[in-house]
Scaffold this active site. Structure first.
Site: not given
Lengths: 380, 200
Positions: A155, A225, A320, A353-354
């Site tokens: 990222s 967050r 993602d 994405h994680d």
């Protein structure tokens, strides 16, 4: 698998002090700065086996290992970095560093502004990926590392690896670029802006000088967050993990009723307890501004001309949607236009994405195989 | 993608290697485990990329020291500029592709030359099996009709006709049987066809 068992074990962060002024891309400067870092493994005699691991939005210098045997303190990429792991600390000397403007010990908004003798707060200079990489290069000098065998990140961390290749091509052999993008899309910037507005409009933010008021803009950080977290997960995984499950039936109110609501609130709560609001603002700006092609007629291939000699591994994940495979393919295409040595893998994986932080067997096998090649090159 | 993911050099690799010059820039489409690319790199100083869709092959090609790019050939070669390679190779993959014309045209767009190899459906034992009323099954065409990835089989004559239609000039051709070149009536006696073509 219990990651803690095969971890590198207890590690100790260290502080490097730099007493010369640091000039930011913005033109602003600070008289000196400190970087918190950790190292794992052993630097070999010819100092050829060093690997720099760059962190993304909310992580730190604490890449691997634990503090005082506390399993809760496991490093953020401990599954990737350690003895016998894809980035094998038996072969490589790995450096993790908290970036400038961070909130885990490196110079940042919580530090004292010598001009005012108060914390910088919102007056800490806005940082860019270029600034971070310039500071990391000073840390490399400090550690006596003329050239990294590799610079790696996921990222935003991968953007730093790309920037290393462009700014210091002679100082790295390989760039490992995972789940990244050559620049943020308008949609990406839009999510960041909502997060920033959540923080800035929190009454406890006090224009970024909340330290003096002994408060934290926790509400803003929580919402920031929560927004971020939505973009890290895929729709499918969210559906699978949380679905539309209600914790206690319909209450016809605004408490955390759906599982996803309580999950996001929990993540927001945790985050607001340890992360600095000013650092969050700085890091999202660094993300937004990153665009190495901007200085080269918006031609990414032209930007990578400077990276000649650096070899690349680019990895993306099919689900993602924050930085989709198409964005990684832009990087690959600009590299092949320069006839750069590059390999690219598109990993079919569910987590969005994680995924770059998770232990996916195909992903880890590729990274292991790539590091085996690097090890053979540098005799590690 | 490649039908015979050879360990050790396949016979067509010898011919291909002979046609690829020293230090050439090569794109190997459907590179499998990267054996050919590694051979070209280590023996002929070739610089190249392999394109591969299969996860296990991508890993194997990478572990073999190659540049490998995971991509679906059917989506084209848009990532590569015109004439950016000396040679584009498609080895025993053509017959498994959907868009034959598109891939051939893409090959001669991004490469000055293209090398294409495929199992020759005109090979006598294939004809004999068809004449006996059955779809051919052989070492080079090992699949049953219902599970074969080979959806576009052709004879050498068929391929040459398509080359003419697409205005591709045939620079070289070799037919191999049991790994040995065939001189007499290659469309009848050749098991594996290897062509070197370029845009006319």
């Amino acid at each position: 698998m219990n990651a803690a068992l095969s971890s590198i074990g207890n590690v100790t962060p260290q502080l490097a002090r730099f007493d010369t002024p640091f000039v930011f891309k913005s033109g602003r400067d600070i008289p000196g700065f400190e970087l918190m870092y950790e190292t794992y493994g052993t630097l070999n005699a010819d100092k050829s086996n060093a690997v720099l691991v760059c962190h993304a939005l909310n992580a730190s210098h604490h890449v691997a290992g634990t503090y005082d045997d506390d399993p809760e303190s496991l490093g953020w990429w401990d599954n990737m970095v350690g003895p016998g792991k894809p980035l094998d600390t038996n072969r490589f000397f790995v450096v993790g560093v908290n970036n400038l403007g961070g909130c885990f010990g490196s110079s940042g908004p919580r530090h004292i502004n010598p001009a005012t003798q108060k914390p910088y707060g919102a007056d800490f200079p806005v940082v860019t990926v270029e600034d971070w990489v310039n500071a990391q290069a000073q840390l490399a000098d400090y550690l006596g590392i003329a050239r990294f065998a590799a610079v790696m990140g996921g990222s935003l961390g991968a953007m730093q690896a790309l920037q290393w290749a462009i700014a210091y091509p002679a100082r790295l052999g390989h760039a490992l670029v995972v789940a990244s993008t050559p620049k943020l899309s308008a949609q990406n910037i839009a999510f960041n802006e909502v997060a920033r507005q959540a923080i800035i409009t929190d009454p406890d933010f006090h224009g970024g000088h909340f330290y003096e008021h002994n408060v934290v803009p926790a509400r803003g950080l929580r919402v920031a967050r929560m927004i971020g977290h939505i973009t890290y997960l895929s729709d499918d995984v969210m559906a699978e993990r949380f679905g539309r499950v209600l914790r206690d039936g319909m209450q016809f109110g605004y408490g955390p009723e759906f599982q996803i609501e309580s999950y996001l609130r929990h993540q927001g709560e945790k985050f607001s307890g340890y992360f600095d609001a000013n650092t969050y603002l700085l890091i999202t700006k660094a993300l937004d501004y990153f665009d190495p092609a901007a200085d080269y007629n918006d031609d990414l291939a032209l930007a990578f001309e400077r990276a000649r000699g650096v070899k690349f591994l680019v990895v993306s994940f099919t689900t993602d949607w924050r930085f989709s495979p198409a964005r990684s393919r832009e990087i690959v295409s600009a590299l092949t236009a320069n006839r750069a040595d590059v390999s690219y893998a598109e990993i079919h994986a569910p987590h969005g994405h994680d995924e770059f932080l998770l232990e996916d067997p195909r992903y880890f096998a590729l990274v292991s195989a790539y590091y085996a090649r690097i090890a053979a090159e540098v005799g590690a | 993608m490649s039908i015979l993911n050879g360990h050790g050099l396949r016979p067509d690799y010898d011919i291909i290697s002979g046609w690829v010059g020293q230090g050439a820039r090569v794109l190997d489409l459907g590179c499998g485990d990267g054996t050919l690319l590694r051979h070209l790199r280590t023996h002929q100083g070739v610089f190249g990329y392999g394109i591969e869709i299969d996860d296990a092959n991508v890993l194997a090609a990478l572990a073999n020291g190659n540049n490998v790019i995971q991509s679906d050939l059917e989506r084209g070669l848009a990532a590569f500029g015109d004439a950016s390679f000396d040679c584009v190779i498609l080895s025993q993959t053509l017959q498994a592709m959907h868009h034959i014309e598109a891939v051939l045209l893409e090959m001669v767009r991004v490469g000055r030359e293209a090398i294409v190899t495929f199992p020759n459906f005109g090979y006598a034992p294939n004809r004999e099996q068809v004449a006996a009323g059955r779809m051919p099954v052989s070492k080079i065409l090992p699949f049953a009709w219902y599970n074969t990835p080979n959806i576009h089989l052709c004879t050498m004559l068929d391929f040459e006709e398509l080359c003419a239609k697409l205005e591709l000039e045939i620079l070289d051709l070799v037919a191999l049987t049991e790994g040995k070149p065939v001189v007499d009536d290659p469309n009848l006696n050749g098991e594996l066809a290897i062509y070197r073509v370029k845009r006319r």
